[in-house]
Motif scaffolding. Structure first.
Motif, mmCIF file in Angstrom:
data_model
loop_
_atom_site.group_PDB
_atom_site.id
_atom_site.type_symbol
_atom_site.label_atom_id
_atom_site.label_comp_id
_atom_site.label_asym_id
_atom_site.label_seq_id
_atom_site.Cartn_x
_atom_site.Cartn_y
_atom_site.Cartn_z
ATOM 1 N N LEU A 57 0.823 -1.201 0.000
ATOM 2 C CA LEU A 57 0.000 0.000 0.000
ATOM 3 C C LEU A 57 0.860 1.256 0.000
ATOM 4 O O LEU A 57 0.531 2.249 -0.653
ATOM 5 C CB LEU A 57 -0.936 -0.019 1.217
ATOM 6 N N ASP A 58 1.959 1.217 0.722
ATOM 7 C CA ASP A 58 2.784 2.413 0.920
ATOM 8 C C ASP A 58 3.349 2.961 -0.388
ATOM 9 O O ASP A 58 3.519 4.179 -0.542
ATOM 10 C CB ASP A 58 3.915 2.108 1.896
ATOM 11 N N THR A 59 3.640 2.096 -1.325
ATOM 12 C CA THR A 59 4.259 2.536 -2.587
ATOM 13 C C THR A 59 3.282 2.528 -3.764
ATOM 14 O O THR A 59 3.687 2.833 -4.889
ATOM 15 C CB THR A 59 5.463 1.636 -2.925
ATOM 16 N N PHE A 60 2.028 2.206 -3.527
ATOM 17 C CA PHE A 60 1.072 2.066 -4.627
ATOM 18 C C PHE A 60 0.628 3.430 -5.151
ATOM 19 O O PHE A 60 0.351 4.350 -4.378
ATOM 20 C CB PHE A 60 -0.151 1.271 -4.163
ATOM 21 N N ASP A 61 0.537 3.550 -6.468
ATOM 22 C CA ASP A 61 0.066 4.769 -7.125
ATOM 23 C C ASP A 61 -1.385 4.554 -7.563
ATOM 24 O O ASP A 61 -1.668 3.706 -8.410
ATOM 25 C CB ASP A 61 0.954 5.074 -8.330
ATOM 26 N N PHE A 62 -2.303 5.339 -7.002
ATOM 27 C CA PHE A 62 -3.732 5.198 -7.295
ATOM 28 C C PHE A 62 -4.151 5.906 -8.586
ATOM 29 O O PHE A 62 -5.320 5.844 -8.964
ATOM 30 C CB PHE A 62 -4.557 5.757 -6.135
ATOM 31 N N THR A 63 -3.229 6.561 -9.258
ATOM 32 C CA THR A 63 -3.567 7.256 -10.496
ATOM 33 C C THR A 63 -4.113 6.268 -11.531
ATOM 34 O O THR A 63 -3.505 5.226 -11.788
ATOM 35 C CB THR A 63 -2.321 7.958 -11.068
ATOM 36 N N GLY A 64 -5.257 6.598 -12.097
ATOM 37 C CA GLY A 64 -5.864 5.748 -13.117
ATOM 38 C C GLY A 64 -6.802 4.691 -12.574
ATOM 39 O O GLY A 64 -7.471 3.994 -13.346
#
Length: 340
Positions: A57-64
């Motif tokens: 979760l800490d490094t996840f990019d929610f863009t898109g």
């Protein structure tokens, strides 16, 4: 065309249930990701016939990504939900963090679906407390007919509402009762939960109410009607899954029990099982795994002018948490995003 869905806290009880329900209800998913803390990275979870490995979760990019279903505590939600929302991903949050923010809608789809459009304020939608969710599904159709003045509710809440450690504590204490020398002292709860009931859920407030009781009061007002007076006593009971509630309702005008029974039978999300005979009612063990909120023991309360009593049972991991969140996602898809 479907949605890109992130499930945050996918290794917990509610997160796993969210994945199960998304698959069961055939939510239109183009892509799905299971997110968890770094220590759980790589843990396998099920999504229908597919096995997913959790990502960090800490490094996840929610863009898109379109929708993120959050099933983590308030501390983690406070850190990660604004990041997801800022990236354009609509957050549906199961914690208590945003429930009382006037700019964030608190949604039970059978009760106040029109409020879903308020998500645009902060790109976040709040999921109510488990005990509130099942109660307001029953209250709303009755309120529409006869206008509720006051609700007195006593809850009988299962240990799964406190997480996996609480389930283990009940199981181990129960086994320990029969094996001398293997008794288990309370850690999750203040007192023994096996073969006992504890009238204490969440922290005590200055009023004498617990935070759980205050949540039911505040959330019912926000979801149904701020004019409704609510008083609650919330009790933890030695049941693994399934919350039960004894609800006493006082209306502004008379509502006959037979009419109330008919109204509830026709209302979305409810199943009425109400026979005045041995076993003619639903208990928590019978509701596990079901989507419905079950209503039994409907009867007049003759001690007040316009009173009614009923018994309300639901799977707290479903309607009280994961199911309601998925229903919000379905509502959001139908009413706003319109991709599925």
């Amino acid at each position: 065309m479907g949605y890109k869905i992130a499930v945050v806290g996918a290794t917990g009880n509610v997160g796993r249930e969210m994945l199960n329900i998304l698959a069961e209800r055939q939510f239109p998913v183009d892509e799905i990701v299971a997110l968890a803390s770094r220590k759980s990275q790589g843990t396998e979870v099920s999504f229908g016939d597919t096995t997913l490995k959790t990502k960090d979760l800490d490094t996840f990019d929610f863009t898109g990504w379109d929708i993120a279903l959050f099933a983590v505590g308030s501390t983690a939600t406070k850190q990660y939900a604004p990041k997801a929302a800022a990236a354009g991903c609509v957050v549906i949050d199961n914690s208590s963090l945003y429930r009382y923010d006037p700019e964030i809608p608190l949604i039970v789809p059978e009760v106040n679906p029109q409020d879903v459009h308020q998500y645009k304020n902060k790109n976040i939608i709040a999921n109510p407390n488990c005990s509130t969710a099942q109660m307001v599904v029953a209250l709303k159709p009755l309120h529409d007919r006869a206008k509720i003045k006051r609700v007195v509710v006593s809850t009988y809440q299962s240990v799964s509402g406190s997480g996996k450690d609480a389930i283990d504590e009940l199981w181990n204490q129960t086994k320990g009762m029969y094996v001398p020398g293997q008794e288990v002292e309370p850690k999750v709860y203040t007192k023994q939960i096996a073969f006992n009931v504890i009238p204490h859920i969440d922290v005590f407030m200055d009023s004498g109410d617990t935070k759980e009781e205050w949540k039911m009061i505040a959330e019912t007002k926000k979801i149904v009607d701020p004019a409704i007076k609510v008083t609650a006593t919330c009790v933890r009971v030695p049941v693994f899954v399934g919350h039960s509630e004894s609800i006493n309702i006082e209306f502004e005008e008379f509502l006959d029990e037979d009419e109330a029974r008919d109204i509830l039978r026709e209302s979305p999300g409810l199943m009425v099982i109400d026979k005045r005979e041995d076993g003619g009612y639903v208990t928590p063990i019978e509701c596990v795994g079901d989507f419905a909120t079950f209503i039994s023991r409907i009867r007049q309360d003759v001690t007040v002018e316009n009173g009614l009593n009923l018994w309300c049972v639901s799977d707290n991991l479903r309607k009280g948490a994961a199911l309601n969140a998925v229903q919000i996602a379905e509502l959001l898809g139908r009413e706003v995003l319109k991709k599925g």
